[in-house]
Motif scaffolding. Structure first.
Motif, PDB file in Angstrom:
ATOM      1  N   PHE A   4     -17.606  -9.275 -54.593  1.00  0.00           N
ATOM      2  CA  PHE A   4     -15.850  -9.280 -53.797  1.00  0.00           C
ATOM      3  C   PHE A   4     -15.621  -7.879 -53.341  1.00  0.00           C
ATOM      4  CE2 PHE A   4     -16.084 -14.332 -54.369  1.00  0.00           C
ATOM      5  CZ  PHE A   4     -16.789 -14.503 -53.567  1.00  0.00           C
ATOM      6  N   LYS A   5     -15.467  -7.336 -54.599  1.00  0.00           N
ATOM      7  CA  LYS A   5     -14.239  -5.871 -54.579  1.00  0.00           C
ATOM      8  C   LYS A   5     -15.529  -4.930 -53.594  1.00  0.00           C
ATOM      9  CE  LYS A   5     -15.839  -3.754 -59.301  1.00  0.00           C
ATOM     10  NZ  LYS A   5     -16.912  -4.524 -59.530  1.00  0.00           N
ATOM     11  N   ASP A   6     -16.941  -5.103 -53.585  1.00  0.00           N
ATOM     12  CA  ASP A   6     -17.372  -4.015 -53.161  1.00  0.00           C
ATOM     13  C   ASP A   6     -17.422  -4.659 -51.344  1.00  0.00           C
ATOM     14  OD1 ASP A   6     -17.967  -3.011 -55.470  1.00  0.00           O
ATOM     15  OD2 ASP A   6     -19.857  -3.719 -55.643  1.00  0.00           O
ATOM     16  N   ILE A   7     -17.099  -5.221 -50.809  1.00  0.00           N
ATOM     17  CA  ILE A   7     -16.768  -5.760 -49.754  1.00  0.00           C
ATOM     18  C   ILE A   7     -15.965  -5.614 -49.343  1.00  0.00           C
ATOM     19  CG2 ILE A   7     -17.425  -7.699 -48.076  1.00  0.00           C
ATOM     20  CD1 ILE A   7     -18.526  -9.098 -50.073  1.00  0.00           C
ATOM     21  N   LEU A   8     -16.340  -4.706 -48.087  1.00  0.00           N
ATOM     22  CA  LEU A   8     -15.118  -3.813 -47.279  1.00  0.00           C
ATOM     23  C   LEU A   8     -13.739  -5.049 -46.408  1.00  0.00           C
ATOM     24  CD1 LEU A   8     -15.763  -0.492 -45.484  1.00  0.00           C
ATOM     25  CD2 LEU A   8     -14.567  -1.104 -47.030  1.00  0.00           C
ATOM     26  N   GLY A   9     -13.271  -5.170 -46.223  1.00  0.00           N
ATOM     27  CA  GLY A   9     -12.198  -6.154 -45.339  1.00  0.00           C
ATOM     28  C   GLY A   9     -11.867  -7.783 -45.619  1.00  0.00           C
ATOM     29  N   HIS A  10     -11.581  -8.011 -44.708  1.00  0.00           N
ATOM     30  CA  HIS A  10     -11.976 -10.322 -44.901  1.00  0.00           C
ATOM     31  C   HIS A  10     -11.506 -10.814 -46.354  1.00  0.00           C
ATOM     32  CE1 HIS A  10     -15.030  -8.903 -42.177  1.00  0.00           C
ATOM     33  NE2 HIS A  10     -15.270  -8.602 -42.712  1.00  0.00           N
ATOM     34  N   GLU A  11      -9.643  -9.520 -46.485  1.00  0.00           N
ATOM     35  CA  GLU A  11      -9.416 -10.118 -48.022  1.00  0.00           C
ATOM     36  C   GLU A  11      -8.667 -11.368 -47.304  1.00  0.00           C
ATOM     37  OE1 GLU A  11      -9.190  -8.130 -49.956  1.00  0.00           O
ATOM     38  OE2 GLU A  11      -9.787  -6.520 -48.859  1.00  0.00           O
ATOM     39  N   GLN A  12      -8.395 -12.465 -46.654  1.00  0.00           N
ATOM     40  CA  GLN A  12      -8.476 -14.033 -46.812  1.00  0.00           C
ATOM     41  C   GLN A  12      -9.181 -14.182 -47.493  1.00  0.00           C
ATOM     42  OE1 GLN A  12      -6.494 -13.846 -42.882  1.00  0.00           O
ATOM     43  NE2 GLN A  12      -4.777 -14.264 -43.802  1.00  0.00           N
ATOM     44  N   ILE A  13     -10.524 -14.058 -47.240  1.00  0.00           N
ATOM     45  CA  ILE A  13     -11.964 -15.549 -47.375  1.00  0.00           C
ATOM     46  C   ILE A  13     -11.774 -15.219 -48.510  1.00  0.00           C
ATOM     47  CG2 ILE A  13     -14.212 -14.870 -46.514  1.00  0.00           C
ATOM     48  CD1 ILE A  13     -13.507 -15.249 -43.641  1.00  0.00           C
ATOM     49  N   LYS A  14     -12.463 -13.422 -48.141  1.00  0.00           N
ATOM     50  CA  LYS A  14     -12.678 -13.393 -50.085  1.00  0.00           C
ATOM     51  C   LYS A  14     -11.246 -14.206 -51.446  1.00  0.00           C
ATOM     52  CE  LYS A  14     -12.861  -8.288 -50.153  1.00  0.00           C
ATOM     53  NZ  LYS A  14     -12.800  -7.590 -50.122  1.00  0.00           N
ATOM     54  N   GLU A  15     -10.224 -13.493 -51.072  1.00  0.00           N
ATOM     55  CA  GLU A  15      -9.304 -14.070 -51.560  1.00  0.00           C
ATOM     56  C   GLU A  15      -9.371 -15.931 -52.305  1.00  0.00           C
ATOM     57  OE1 GLU A  15      -4.008 -14.590 -51.357  1.00  0.00           O
ATOM     58  OE2 GLU A  15      -5.200 -13.097 -51.106  1.00  0.00           O
ATOM     59  N   HIS A  16      -9.591 -16.254 -50.967  1.00  0.00           N
ATOM     60  CA  HIS A  16      -9.796 -18.013 -50.244  1.00  0.00           C
ATOM     61  C   HIS A  16     -11.382 -18.389 -51.512  1.00  0.00           C
ATOM     62  CE1 HIS A  16      -9.860 -22.372 -48.334  1.00  0.00           C
ATOM     63  NE2 HIS A  16     -11.162 -21.790 -48.700  1.00  0.00           N
ATOM     64  N   PHE A  17     -12.795 -17.226 -51.439  1.00  0.00           N
ATOM     65  CA  PHE A  17     -13.424 -17.884 -52.512  1.00  0.00           C
ATOM     66  C   PHE A  17     -12.959 -17.839 -53.950  1.00  0.00           C
ATOM     67  CE2 PHE A  17     -16.489 -17.878 -48.625  1.00  0.00           C
ATOM     68  CZ  PHE A  17     -16.936 -18.752 -48.444  1.00  0.00           C
ATOM     69  N   GLN A  18     -12.200 -16.599 -54.650  1.00  0.00           N
ATOM     70  CA  GLN A  18     -11.697 -16.476 -55.731  1.00  0.00           C
ATOM     71  C   GLN A  18     -10.861 -17.658 -56.157  1.00  0.00           C
ATOM     72  OE1 GLN A  18     -11.280 -12.104 -54.623  1.00  0.00           O
ATOM     73  NE2 GLN A  18     -12.581 -11.325 -56.435  1.00  0.00           N
ATOM     74  N   ASN A  19     -10.446 -17.925 -55.459  1.00  0.00           N
ATOM     75  CA  ASN A  19      -8.886 -19.178 -55.906  1.00  0.00           C
ATOM     76  C   ASN A  19     -10.191 -19.853 -55.879  1.00  0.00           C
ATOM     77  OD1 ASN A  19      -6.182 -17.318 -55.386  1.00  0.00           O
ATOM     78  ND2 ASN A  19      -6.189 -17.909 -53.566  1.00  0.00           N
ATOM     79  N   ALA A  20     -10.936 -20.245 -55.244  1.00  0.00           N
ATOM     80  CA  ALA A  20     -11.626 -21.888 -54.974  1.00  0.00           C
ATOM     81  C   ALA A  20     -12.571 -21.300 -56.703  1.00  0.00           C
ATOM     82  CB  ALA A  20     -12.679 -21.917 -54.387  1.00  0.00           C
ATOM     83  N   VAL A  21     -12.988 -20.456 -57.142  1.00  0.00           N
ATOM     84  CA  VAL A  21     -13.517 -20.429 -57.814  1.00  0.00           C
ATOM     85  C   VAL A  21     -12.475 -20.167 -59.295  1.00  0.00           C
ATOM     86  CG1 VAL A  21     -15.190 -19.133 -59.673  1.00  0.00           C
ATOM     87  CG2 VAL A  21     -15.525 -18.459 -56.990  1.00  0.00           C
ATOM     88  N   SER A  22     -11.584 -19.743 -59.599  1.00  0.00           N
ATOM     89  CA  SER A  22     -10.722 -19.941 -60.243  1.00  0.00           C
ATOM     90  C   SER A  22     -10.029 -21.163 -60.778  1.00  0.00           C
ATOM     91  CB  SER A  22      -9.721 -19.552 -60.351  1.00  0.00           C
ATOM     92  OG  SER A  22     -10.241 -17.375 -59.650  1.00  0.00           O
ATOM     93  N   THR A  23      -9.801 -21.968 -59.934  1.00  0.00           N
ATOM     94  CA  THR A  23      -9.265 -23.419 -59.634  1.00  0.00           C
ATOM     95  C   THR A  23     -10.379 -24.667 -60.010  1.00  0.00           C
ATOM     96  OG1 THR A  23      -8.810 -23.221 -57.625  1.00  0.00           O
ATOM     97  CG2 THR A  23      -7.610 -22.690 -58.412  1.00  0.00           C
ATOM     98  N   GLY A  24     -11.170 -24.402 -59.474  1.00  0.00           N
ATOM     99  CA  GLY A  24     -12.898 -25.245 -59.931  1.00  0.00           C
ATOM    100  C   GLY A  24     -12.471 -26.021 -58.697  1.00  0.00           C
ATOM    101  N   ARG A  25     -11.571 -25.925 -57.285  1.00  0.00           N
ATOM    102  CA  ARG A  25     -11.892 -26.540 -56.509  1.00  0.00           C
ATOM    103  C   ARG A  25     -12.613 -26.593 -55.459  1.00  0.00           C
ATOM    104  NH1 ARG A  25      -5.466 -26.643 -56.231  1.00  0.00           N
ATOM    105  NH2 ARG A  25      -4.549 -27.935 -57.787  1.00  0.00           N
TER     106      ARG A  25
END
Length: 329
Positions: A4-25
């Motif tokens: 994720f950190k190497d992908i330029l832009g798309h911050e909201q989508i990256k955040e959505h995915f990272q939150n999903a991984v962190s919370t298991g949702r």
């Protein structure tokens, strides 16, 4: 493969995915939509990598056995759905590659992930077959549909998926990447970025394309001499477009950007606002010979040419009419 950190832009989508991984949702089905070249595959792969990593962190460790398997393209629980017919994904493709295998538990991970690229090519029967799986998926299944056109999906598919739309990057971000990572000169990077309209993949392609460089040279010569050229010379240019196989829509984009610069300089006298900074004197000269109403007519003529081409009007005719308007104004 990027994290994720190497992908330029798309911050909201990256955040959505990272939150999903962190919370298991994790949702069972996602639709990632955006133009080709904007990074749908990179985001889907980064999400899969994070889900399959044995350390269970939002960011994959890149060192465990699972990460190494994903990176080398042979993780048994990451399935890329393929299709033999280039124009469509049929019901058999979906049944054999998803429906028939999804009940088999993952081999080595908690998740079993299916990535369907060009998912807009699924036939109605294929979508209906997939719908049955999406409606009652096993707990470990994650399906990622990547598409350039979400309107091609049945409403029932859309309503059961989390929809994530990729937005264009800022021109300044694209320009910076081209300069830093590809060593493109600043003045050129500015043009590629403007042309790509926030699509990084397209900007990289343009920066490396010989066809684009050829088109660029021909277009500049034409735009600098359109006032002095006689009718037969203008027709020669149209013939060149055809013989060289130039993308006519790209040619129109180029003209639009050029006359936008002419209008911009005529109004503001500020060189820094120009896309074609290197051609400053030609831009200034064009603004001197054309009035505001003339430039408006030219920009309208470019729009009209676009509409005519989309309506399948003869290419030569559409371009001739437009070039005559440019010459007269």
């Amino acid at each position: 493969m990027l994290v994720f950190k190497d992908i330029l832009g798309h911050e909201q989508i990256k955040e959505h995915f990272q939150n999903a991984v962190s919370t298991g949702r994790i949702s069972h089905a996602y639709i990632l939509s955006g133009e080709a070249g904007m990074g749908r595959k990179s985001l889907a792969n980064a999400f899969a990598l994070s889900l399959l990593c044995e350390k269970g962190l939002p960011d994959p460790c890149m060192e465990c056995h699972a990460c190494k398997q994903v990176l080398s393209g042979n993780h048994p629980d990451l399935i890329y759905v393929t299709h033999e017919k280039p124009a469509s994904i049929g019901v058999d493709d979906i049944r054999k590659q998803i429906n028939d295998t999804i009940q088999v538990r993952p081999y080595s991970s908690y998740y079993k992930i299916y990535i369907v690229d060009e998912a807009e090519k699924m036939t109605a029967q294929a979508q209906n077959a997939l719908l049955k799986t999406i409606e009652e998926p096993p707990s470990y299944a994650v399906i990622l549909l990547l598409t350039t056109n979400p309107d091609a999906f049945l409403p029932t598919i859309l309503s059961r998926c989390v929809q994530l739309k990729l937005k264009p990057l800022k021109d300044s971000v694209v320009k910076e990447y081209l300069i830093q990572s590809l060593g493109v000169e600043e003045s050129q990077a500015e043009i590629y970025a403007a042309f790509a309209r926030g699509n990084l993949g397209r900007a990289i392609h343009l920066a490396q394309s010989e066809d684009f460089k050829r088109m660029y040279g021909v277009m500049l010569t034409l735009l600098k001499s359109v006032k002095e050229a006689d009718i037969s010379q203008l027709l020669d240019y149209v013939r060149t477009f055809k013989e060289e196989g130039f993308d006519i829509h790209e040619c129109l984009d180029f003209m639009q950007m050029w006359y936008r610069d002419v209008l911009m300089y005529k109004t503001t006298k500020d060189v820094n606002l120009l896309i074609f900074k290197d051609e400053f004197s030609a831009v200034k000269a064009a603004g001197t010979v054309s009035g505001y109403d003339g430039l408006e007519k030219i920009l309208n003529a470019i729009d009209k040419a676009r509409v005519r081409l989309d309506a399948n009007v003869n290419m030569e005719l559409a371009m001739e009419l437009m070039l005559l308007t440019m010459k007269e104004n």
